[in-house]
Scaffold this motif. Structure first.
Motif, PDB file in Angstrom:
ATOM      1  N   GLY A 270      -2.799   3.014  10.848  1.00  6.59           N
ATOM      2  CA  GLY A 270      -2.285   4.256  10.249  1.00  6.59           C
ATOM      3  C   GLY A 270      -3.395   4.833   9.326  1.00  6.59           C
ATOM      4  N   HIS A 271      -2.641   5.431   8.404  1.00  7.18           N
ATOM      5  CA  HIS A 271      -3.297   6.246   7.229  1.00  7.18           C
ATOM      6  C   HIS A 271      -4.221   5.200   6.306  1.00  7.18           C
ATOM      7  CE1 HIS A 271      -1.039   9.336   8.708  1.00  7.18           C
ATOM      8  NE2 HIS A 271      -0.383   9.816   7.742  1.00  7.18           N
ATOM      9  N   THR A 272      -5.426   5.747   6.330  1.00  8.04           N
ATOM     10  CA  THR A 272      -6.334   4.607   5.476  1.00  8.04           C
ATOM     11  C   THR A 272      -7.371   5.012   4.504  1.00  8.04           C
ATOM     12  OG1 THR A 272      -6.093   3.004   7.809  1.00  8.04           O
ATOM     13  CG2 THR A 272      -8.256   2.811   5.959  1.00  8.04           C
ATOM     14  N   VAL A 273      -7.469   4.198   3.312  1.00  9.08           N
ATOM     15  CA  VAL A 273      -8.553   4.814   2.365  1.00  9.08           C
ATOM     16  C   VAL A 273      -9.356   3.441   2.165  1.00  9.08           C
ATOM     17  CG1 VAL A 273      -8.798   5.145  -0.132  1.00  9.08           C
ATOM     18  CG2 VAL A 273      -7.222   6.335   1.263  1.00  9.08           C
ATOM     19  N   ILE A 274     -10.554   3.744   2.047  1.00  8.79           N
ATOM     20  CA  ILE A 274     -11.539   2.626   1.650  1.00  8.79           C
ATOM     21  C   ILE A 274     -12.151   3.277   0.232  1.00  8.79           C
ATOM     22  CG2 ILE A 274     -13.600   1.319   2.088  1.00  8.79           C
ATOM     23  CD1 ILE A 274     -12.773   1.481   5.008  1.00  8.79           C
ATOM     24  N   LEU A 281     -19.085  -4.754  -1.625  1.00  7.17           N
ATOM     25  CA  LEU A 281     -17.670  -5.209  -1.809  1.00  7.17           C
ATOM     26  C   LEU A 281     -16.935  -3.720  -1.656  1.00  7.17           C
ATOM     27  CD1 LEU A 281     -15.722  -7.720  -2.451  1.00  7.17           C
ATOM     28  CD2 LEU A 281     -16.137  -6.864  -4.926  1.00  7.17           C
ATOM     29  N   THR A 282     -15.868  -4.019  -0.987  1.00  5.41           N
ATOM     30  CA  THR A 282     -15.094  -2.728  -0.409  1.00  5.41           C
ATOM     31  C   THR A 282     -13.454  -3.326  -0.321  1.00  5.41           C
ATOM     32  OG1 THR A 282     -15.357  -3.092   1.772  1.00  5.41           O
ATOM     33  CG2 THR A 282     -16.760  -1.530   0.879  1.00  5.41           C
ATOM     34  N   SER A 283     -12.732  -2.313  -0.955  1.00  2.00           N
ATOM     35  CA  SER A 283     -11.241  -2.568  -0.877  1.00  2.00           C
ATOM     36  C   SER A 283     -10.650  -1.532   0.230  1.00  2.00           C
ATOM     37  CB  SER A 283     -10.562  -2.013  -1.884  1.00  2.00           C
ATOM     38  OG  SER A 283     -10.698  -3.295  -2.836  1.00  2.00           O
ATOM     39  N   THR A 284      -9.742  -1.810   1.234  1.00  3.08           N
ATOM     40  CA  THR A 284      -9.196  -1.001   2.212  1.00  3.08           C
ATOM     41  C   THR A 284      -7.790  -1.077   2.381  1.00  3.08           C
ATOM     42  OG1 THR A 284     -11.253  -1.694   3.830  1.00  3.08           O
ATOM     43  CG2 THR A 284      -9.094  -0.779   4.732  1.00  3.08           C
ATOM     44  N   PHE A 285      -7.298  -0.072   2.216  1.00  2.00           N
ATOM     45  CA  PHE A 285      -5.588   0.172   2.069  1.00  2.00           C
ATOM     46  C   PHE A 285      -4.973   1.053   3.267  1.00  2.00           C
ATOM     47  CE2 PHE A 285      -7.968   0.520  -1.828  1.00  2.00           C
ATOM     48  CZ  PHE A 285      -7.407  -0.222  -2.741  1.00  2.00           C
ATOM     49  N   ILE A 286      -4.172   0.250   4.037  1.00  2.00           N
ATOM     50  CA  ILE A 286      -3.859   0.733   5.026  1.00  2.00           C
ATOM     51  C   ILE A 286      -1.964   0.910   5.299  1.00  2.00           C
ATOM     52  CG2 ILE A 286      -5.585  -0.090   6.461  1.00  2.00           C
ATOM     53  CD1 ILE A 286      -3.823  -1.953   7.633  1.00  2.00           C
ATOM     54  N   HIS A 287      -1.611   1.568   6.155  1.00  2.00           N
ATOM     55  CA  HIS A 287      -0.310   1.955   6.487  1.00  2.00           C
ATOM     56  C   HIS A 287       0.376   2.732   5.388  1.00  2.00           C
ATOM     57  CE1 HIS A 287      -0.210  -1.401   9.178  1.00  2.00           C
ATOM     58  NE2 HIS A 287      -0.407  -2.224   8.286  1.00  2.00           N
ATOM     59  N   LEU A 288      -0.579   3.637   4.780  1.00  2.00           N
ATOM     60  CA  LEU A 288      -0.345   4.769   3.678  1.00  2.00           C
ATOM     61  C   LEU A 288       0.538   6.080   3.960  1.00  2.00           C
ATOM     62  CD1 LEU A 288      -3.930   4.797   2.204  1.00  2.00           C
ATOM     63  CD2 LEU A 288      -1.940   3.281   1.460  1.00  2.00           C
ATOM     64  N   HIS A 289       1.050   6.483   3.420  1.00  2.00           N
ATOM     65  CA  HIS A 289       1.912   7.570   3.638  1.00  2.00           C
ATOM     66  C   HIS A 289       1.209   8.945   3.074  1.00  2.00           C
ATOM     67  CE1 HIS A 289       5.494  10.274   3.784  1.00  2.00           C
ATOM     68  NE2 HIS A 289       5.144  10.815   2.779  1.00  2.00           N
ATOM     69  N   GLY A 290       0.544   9.033   1.847  1.00  2.00           N
ATOM     70  CA  GLY A 290      -0.028  10.132   1.397  1.00  2.00           C
ATOM     71  C   GLY A 290      -1.333   9.861   0.609  1.00  2.00           C
ATOM     72  N   PHE A 291      -2.356  10.871   0.455  1.00  2.00           N
ATOM     73  CA  PHE A 291      -3.535  10.618  -0.268  1.00  2.00           C
ATOM     74  C   PHE A 291      -3.383  11.547  -1.516  1.00  2.00           C
ATOM     75  CE2 PHE A 291      -4.722  10.605   4.542  1.00  2.00           C
ATOM     76  CZ  PHE A 291      -4.830   9.151   4.431  1.00  2.00           C
ATOM     77  N   ALA A 292      -4.047  10.652  -2.485  1.00  2.00           N
ATOM     78  CA  ALA A 292      -4.345  11.319  -3.766  1.00  2.00           C
ATOM     79  C   ALA A 292      -5.730  11.518  -4.110  1.00  2.00           C
ATOM     80  CB  ALA A 292      -3.489  10.633  -4.933  1.00  2.00           C
ATOM     81  N   VAL A 308       2.259   4.421  -0.875  1.00  2.00           N
ATOM     82  CA  VAL A 308       2.647   3.507   0.316  1.00  2.00           C
ATOM     83  C   VAL A 308       3.509   4.077   1.517  1.00  2.00           C
ATOM     84  CG1 VAL A 308       4.220   1.372   0.716  1.00  2.00           C
ATOM     85  CG2 VAL A 308       2.869   1.704  -1.282  1.00  2.00           C
ATOM     86  N   GLY A 309       3.223   3.565   2.593  1.00  2.37           N
ATOM     87  CA  GLY A 309       4.082   4.358   3.842  1.00  2.37           C
ATOM     88  C   GLY A 309       4.235   3.143   4.958  1.00  2.37           C
ATOM     89  N   MET A 310       4.598   3.517   6.109  1.00  5.65           N
ATOM     90  CA  MET A 310       4.605   2.800   7.304  1.00  5.65           C
ATOM     91  C   MET A 310       4.121   3.132   8.428  1.00  5.65           C
ATOM     92  SD  MET A 310       8.766   2.668   7.661  1.00  5.65           S
ATOM     93  CE  MET A 310       8.943   1.922   9.220  1.00  5.65           C
ATOM     94  N   THR A 311       2.731   3.812   8.296  1.00  2.00           N
ATOM     95  CA  THR A 311       2.260   4.222   9.321  1.00  2.00           C
ATOM     96  C   THR A 311       1.393   3.043  10.043  1.00  2.00           C
ATOM     97  OG1 THR A 311       0.341   4.812   8.074  1.00  2.00           O
ATOM     98  CG2 THR A 311       1.882   6.516   8.186  1.00  2.00           C
ATOM     99  N   GLY A 312       0.747   3.337  11.465  1.00  2.00           N
ATOM    100  CA  GLY A 312       0.129   2.455  12.059  1.00  2.00           C
ATOM    101  C   GLY A 312       1.379   1.506  12.518  1.00  2.00           C
ATOM    102  N   ARG A 313       0.556   0.335  12.832  1.00  2.00           N
ATOM    103  CA  ARG A 313       1.705  -0.897  13.386  1.00  2.00           C
ATOM    104  C   ARG A 313       2.110  -1.602  12.389  1.00  2.00           C
ATOM    105  NH1 ARG A 313      -1.157  -5.513  17.341  1.00  2.00           N
ATOM    106  NH2 ARG A 313      -2.335  -5.980  15.481  1.00  2.00           N
ATOM    107  N   THR A 314       3.419  -1.309  12.086  1.00  2.00           N
ATOM    108  CA  THR A 314       4.219  -1.964  10.973  1.00  2.00           C
ATOM    109  C   THR A 314       5.570  -1.879  11.424  1.00  2.00           C
ATOM    110  OG1 THR A 314       4.604  -1.995   8.761  1.00  2.00           O
ATOM    111  CG2 THR A 314       4.146   0.089   9.862  1.00  2.00           C
ATOM    112  N   ASN A 315       6.366  -2.820  10.984  1.00  2.00           N
ATOM    113  CA  ASN A 315       7.754  -2.995  11.144  1.00  2.00           C
ATOM    114  C   ASN A 315       8.615  -2.747   9.817  1.00  2.00           C
ATOM    115  OD1 ASN A 315       7.250  -5.364   9.638  1.00  2.00           O
ATOM    116  ND2 ASN A 315       8.580  -6.763  11.017  1.00  2.00           N
ATOM    117  N   GLY A 316       7.913  -2.347   8.771  1.00  2.00           N
ATOM    118  CA  GLY A 316       8.499  -1.688   7.580  1.00  2.00           C
ATOM    119  C   GLY A 316       7.555  -1.385   6.717  1.00  2.00           C
ATOM    120  N   PRO A 317       8.120  -0.715   5.530  1.00  2.00           N
ATOM    121  CA  PRO A 317       7.194  -0.132   4.570  1.00  2.00           C
ATOM    122  C   PRO A 317       6.487  -1.135   3.750  1.00  2.00           C
ATOM    123  CG  PRO A 317       9.339   0.258   3.842  1.00  2.00           C
ATOM    124  CD  PRO A 317       9.412  -0.437   5.307  1.00  2.00           C
ATOM    125  N   HIS A 318       5.235  -1.041   3.765  1.00  2.00           N
ATOM    126  CA  HIS A 318       4.593  -1.946   2.802  1.00  2.00           C
ATOM    127  C   HIS A 318       2.969  -1.778   2.427  1.00  2.00           C
ATOM    128  CE1 HIS A 318       3.212  -3.624   6.732  1.00  2.00           C
ATOM    129  NE2 HIS A 318       2.170  -3.893   6.207  1.00  2.00           N
TER     130      HIS A 318
END
Length: 340
Positions: A270-274, A281-292, A308-318
């Motif tokens: 889903g929506h992703t930020v790296i 060393l990198t951090s990846t954040f996935i299933h996001l809702h919006g970007f800042a 936080v969102g529930m985009t991509g493959r997920t069964n709930g917000p996280h």
């Protein structure tokens, strides 16, 4: 008649003086007279009489030289067998736990010539600093060999702590998220290649030095390294930490860094930020809702980067937070300071 007798006596004395060496006793002279052959070979003139005594010394000198010449290659061979000089352990400083999924900080005391660390990619900064990652399946022991510019060699054996990973069951997913069609698989492969390029870049920043904070706070519903069953079928390994929080919850940068990817609707993620924290060393954040944030933004620790969102493959917000050192997946949970 008395004169001839005297002459004969003088002749006899002269003959005894010629037949014996100057150091011989009268008894030796008598034996020599009785056995002419040995005396012929053993009674040289006085000028050569010291030669036999000096002969052993003359022959001993070359023998000693030969021994020294032979010892030199032997010493060289022994030195070669002994190998290069060992470096003191203090020339390598290491911080952190050697554990499957763990990350260590290391620094060299001295200029590096070369390094051997099978199975690892290690890049050393100008200051001699580098990071070490241990994969989920790292063996019980791994050896790092460092050769300094002065020829000294340091061997560091890491005893890697093993971990047990419980199976993570995720049910009630749409079937098309479990059994991917060909078009989705192609897009997924393309996206993974793009992410791999970003994660394998090296930059000189060292934002990891100030530690890490949680990007969002909430119950952890899935952890790093867990084998997954998706609707009862094999779903591979879960590489992140899932934090269950409502849609719209702020996501904060766990450490400073540079934003290198902001993208919507990546397959499964889903929506992703790296964020690039430096030195691979990198951090990846996935299933996001919006970007800042946007690509190339420099962010500080604690700065809001998304929601936080529930985009991509997920069964709930996280929020799913993942970390890499180059291509090696590491456990974000291990990097959180206990004080935070």
């Amino acid at each position: 008649m008395r004169v001839p007798v005297i002459v004969v006596s003088l002749l006899t004395i002269a003959a005894c003086d010629r037949g014996a060496p100057s150091s011989s006793s009268s008894t030796t002279g008598a034996q020599a007279s009785a056995d002419p052959a040995p005396i012929a070979s053993a009674a040289p003139p006085a000028s050569a009489s010291s030669a036999p005594a000096e002969a052993p010394d003359a022959s001993a000198a070359p023998a000693a030289a030969d021994t020294a010449d032979a010892a030199a290659p032997a010493a060289s061979a022994a030195a070669a067998d002994a190998g290069p000089p060992a470096a003191d352990d203090s020339r390598l400083a290491v911080e952190g736990r050697a554990v499957q999924g763990g990350l260590l900080r290391a620094k060299l005391n001295g200029k590096l010539r070369r390094m051997a660390f099978p199975g690892h990619r290690v890049t050393v900064s100008d200051e001699g600093e580098f990071l070490i990652a241990f994969s989920r399946n790292a063996p019980a022991q791994e050896k790092l060999t460092i050769t300094f510019d002065d020829g000294q060699v340091l061997e560091k054996i890491f005893d890697v702590e093993p971990r047990k990973f419980e199976v993570d069951k995720v049910d009630h997913l749409p079937e098309n998220m479990v059994k991917l069609d060909m078009a989705t698989r192609v897009k997924l492969t393309q996206a993974e290649k793009k992410l791999d390029v970003l994660r394998n870049k090296y930059t000189k920043r060292n934002c990891y030095k100030n530690g890490f904070i949680w990007p969002s706070k909430g119950p952890i519903t899935s952890r790093y390294g867990q084998p997954r069953l998706l609707n009862g079928t094999d779903g591979g390994i879960h590489w992140g930490v899932d934090i269950a929080v409502p849609v719209g919850t702020p996501v904060r940068a766990p450490a400073c860094g540079k934003v290198v990817l902001v993208e919507k609707d990546l397959p499964l993620s889903g929506h992703t930020v790296i964020i690039d924290h430096g030195q691979g060393l990198t951090s990846t954040f996935i299933h996001l809702h919006g970007f800042a944030v946007k690509v190339n933004d420099e962010v500080k620790q604690g700065q809001v980067i998304a929601t936080v969102g529930m985009t991509g493959r997920t069964n709930g917000p996280h929020l799913d937070w993942r970390m890499n050192l180059f291509e090696t997946r590491v456990d974000p949970e291990l990097l959180i300071s206990a004080a935070k």
